[in-house]
Design a protein around this motif. Structure first.
Motif, PDB file in Angstrom:
ATOM      1  N   MET A  22      -3.231  -4.075  71.640  1.00 19.98           N
ATOM      2  CA  MET A  22      -4.116  -4.085  70.740  1.00 19.98           C
ATOM      3  C   MET A  22      -4.732  -3.544  70.265  1.00 19.98           C
ATOM      4  O   MET A  22      -4.898  -4.120  69.115  1.00 19.98           O
ATOM      5  N   ALA A  23      -4.856  -2.387  69.974  1.00 20.90           N
ATOM      6  CA  ALA A  23      -5.505  -1.228  68.805  1.00 20.90           C
ATOM      7  C   ALA A  23      -4.239  -0.796  68.110  1.00 20.90           C
ATOM      8  O   ALA A  23      -4.763  -0.414  66.944  1.00 20.90           O
ATOM      9  N   SER A  24      -2.942  -1.432  68.089  1.00 24.26           N
ATOM     10  CA  SER A  24      -2.443  -0.248  67.868  1.00 24.26           C
ATOM     11  C   SER A  24      -1.200  -2.128  66.832  1.00 24.26           C
ATOM     12  O   SER A  24      -0.204  -1.558  65.803  1.00 24.26           O
ATOM     13  N   PHE A  25      -1.245  -2.954  68.185  1.00 22.05           N
ATOM     14  CA  PHE A  25      -0.233  -4.304  67.282  1.00 22.05           C
ATOM     15  C   PHE A  25      -0.442  -4.510  65.800  1.00 22.05           C
ATOM     16  O   PHE A  25       0.588  -4.900  65.667  1.00 22.05           O
ATOM     17  N   ARG A  26      -1.623  -4.904  65.908  1.00 25.99           N
ATOM     18  CA  ARG A  26      -1.718  -5.440  64.054  1.00 25.99           C
ATOM     19  C   ARG A  26      -1.677  -4.321  63.028  1.00 25.99           C
ATOM     20  O   ARG A  26      -2.571  -2.746  63.540  1.00 25.99           O
ATOM     21  N   ARG A  27      -1.731  -4.620  61.602  1.00 25.74           N
ATOM     22  CA  ARG A  27      -2.103  -3.678  60.823  1.00 25.74           C
ATOM     23  C   ARG A  27      -3.732  -3.726  60.482  1.00 25.74           C
ATOM     24  O   ARG A  27      -4.057  -4.649  60.508  1.00 25.74           O
ATOM     25  N   PRO A  28      -3.856  -2.860  59.529  1.00 20.67           N
ATOM     26  CA  PRO A  28      -5.450  -3.217  59.095  1.00 20.67           C
ATOM     27  C   PRO A  28      -5.610  -4.665  58.603  1.00 20.67           C
ATOM     28  O   PRO A  28      -6.427  -5.132  58.380  1.00 20.67           O
ATOM     29  N   ASP A  29      -4.220  -5.702  58.138  1.00 20.79           N
ATOM     30  CA  ASP A  29      -4.289  -6.494  56.589  1.00 20.79           C
ATOM     31  C   ASP A  29      -4.531  -7.995  57.159  1.00 20.79           C
ATOM     32  O   ASP A  29      -4.016  -8.579  57.593  1.00 20.79           O
ATOM     33  N   GLY A  30      -3.957  -6.944  59.534  1.00 17.96           N
ATOM     34  CA  GLY A  30      -4.147  -8.331  59.806  1.00 17.96           C
ATOM     35  C   GLY A  30      -3.017  -8.936  60.677  1.00 17.96           C
ATOM     36  O   GLY A  30      -2.670  -9.881  61.791  1.00 17.96           O
ATOM     37  N   GLU A  31      -1.346  -8.381  60.081  1.00 17.78           N
ATOM     38  CA  GLU A  31      -0.319  -8.728  60.292  1.00 17.78           C
ATOM     39  C   GLU A  31       0.506  -7.515  61.732  1.00 17.78           C
ATOM     40  O   GLU A  31      -0.156  -6.631  61.531  1.00 17.78           O
ATOM     41  N   ILE A  32       1.088  -8.262  62.433  1.00 19.78           N
ATOM     42  CA  ILE A  32       1.744  -7.570  63.168  1.00 19.78           C
ATOM     43  C   ILE A  32       2.626  -6.268  62.597  1.00 19.78           C
ATOM     44  O   ILE A  32       3.353  -6.308  61.762  1.00 19.78           O
ATOM     45  N   ASP A  33       2.082  -5.262  63.499  1.00 16.71           N
ATOM     46  CA  ASP A  33       2.988  -3.889  63.151  1.00 16.71           C
ATOM     47  C   ASP A  33       4.697  -3.799  63.592  1.00 16.71           C
ATOM     48  O   ASP A  33       4.568  -4.097  64.564  1.00 16.71           O
ATOM     49  N   PRO A  34       5.366  -4.581  62.872  1.00 22.46           N
ATOM     50  CA  PRO A  34       7.393  -4.117  62.949  1.00 22.46           C
ATOM     51  C   PRO A  34       7.226  -2.672  63.877  1.00 22.46           C
ATOM     52  O   PRO A  34       8.542  -2.965  64.611  1.00 22.46           O
TER      53      PRO A  34
END
Length: 371
Positions: A212-224
């Motif tokens: 969960m610490a890296s799964f989403r980008r700062p804008d809240g979207e999932i990092d592909p």
């Protein structure tokens, strides 16, 4: 029932303590989960704790942390709930049923040694109804065999053996916060881990394998760009359940002491009665008496009589080695068989009044002196 075996009611003051959580809207995720983990960690020597949605998921995660994979064997007791042993099937392993000492309901150490073989990847020891065996000896047997020990302390929160709290000795341990446990969160569980690396692994497994610490980008979207190399479970504890659990820690020890006092009162009043034997607490252990366990060769008739008088009693467990779905090989388990036919759980919880205890004592005495 006039005398309840378990009490799942929530005190109005505790219920009111949830008002800020309801108002916050943070019902699924929130700070109460980490608060619960911290409070539980303080009870098990500061070990890392990961809260989960329920104890079955907690045990499945503990088995995976222990390295159990499909095809492995896991030593466990047959006389337990499916909420424990089903976790072994969930990870694709096969149980090997270990026997217990019928006098104490604790694992037979000689039989445990006999159960451990080349395919054994973990040993799960259930502290039956909060009665605790020789934790140090269990630790030695597993260490000598090079096999991780997992404590199934699902109804043993607050118990200890030789000064060591349950959950602090095994490589891993699990607790339950189901409605009838020492801490009632309606539902919930926890994994006690060896170290922070295991705890980090457990946190990924409880959330589909996601970090969960890296799964989403700062804008809240999932990092592909983020991979999920190991698929886990949907096993996160909701914030509202964790908050409910935290509200019950302050008087946990006083409630456990009432259980112990009630069990001792029942034992003192009934222990010399022919036809009834209290399951013996091991010297050096301090159980929490989720229930008071007794044995009687007239168990089934006694059970029916007490229920007819409004006293909620129970056989407590159905042996799991009867279930073909586990695919386990049969073993001869004399201690387990004795408890299967003779064990009875009497109410002894903190909610019982002196009048309730006298009702139990008088009903048991009446039955035992009847022809």
């Amino acid at each position: 029932m006039a005398v309840a075996l378990f009490d799942c009611r929530i005190d109005p003051a505790i219920a009111a303590g949830l008002d800020p959580v309801w108002a916050s809207g943070r019902l699924a995720a929130g700070p109460a989960v980490s608060e619960l983990e911290g409070r539980l960690s303080a009870l098990v020597g500061g070990r890392p704790v990961v809260a989960t949605s329920d104890m079955t998921q907690a045990l499945a995660i503990a088995l995976r942390l222990a390295g159990v994979v499909p095809g492995d064997e896991v030593v466990t007791q047959a006389l337990n709930c499916m909420s424990s042993n089903s976790a072994i099937a969930m990870v694709g392993a096969t149980p090997v049923w270990v026997d217990v000492d019928a006098e104490t309901a604790c694992v037979d150490l000689d039989d445990l040694r006999a159960c451990i073989g080349p395919r054994t990847r973990a040993v799960v020891i259930y502290h039956v109804a909060g009665y605790v065996g020789d934790l140090a000896a269990l630790r030695r047997v597993c260490a000598d065999a090079g096999v991780p020990l997992i404590e199934d302390a699902n109804n043993a929160l607050g118990a200890s053996a030789d000064g060591m709290p349950v959950g602090s000795v095994g490589d891993f341990a699990v607790f339950s916060f189901y409605a009838n446990r020492q801490i009632n969160a309606v539902e919930g569980g926890a994994v006690i881990c060896r170290d922070e690396a295991d705890a980090s692994h457990a946190r990924r497994l409880r959330r589909f394998g996601i970090d969960m610490a890296s799964f989403r980008r700062p804008d809240g979207e999932i990092d592909p760009a983020i991979d999920v190399p190991e698929i886990g479970y949907s096993a996160s504890m909701p914030n509202v359940n964790a908050a409910l659990a935290c509200l019950q820690f302050d008087d946990l020890h006083s409630r456990i002491e009432r259980n112990r006092a009630n069990a001792a009162f029942l034992s003192a009043a009934l222990r010399d009665r022919d036809g009834l034997t209290f399951v013996r607490e091991r010297e050096g252990s301090r159980g929490v008496f989720w229930v008071a366990l007794v044995r009687s060769t007239r168990r089934d008739a006694l059970l029916a009589d007490l229920k007819a008088r409004g006293i909620q009693v129970s056989k407590l467990h159905q042996r799991n080695d009867a279930y073909s779905g586990f695919g386990a090989r049969p073993r001869i388990l004399p201690g387990t068989t004795a408890l299967e036919h003779e064990m009875l759980a009497l109410p002894c919880g903190w909610w019982l009044s002196p009048a309730d205890l006298e009702t139990i004592i008088n009903a048991v005495r009446r039955y035992l002196i009847a022809p």
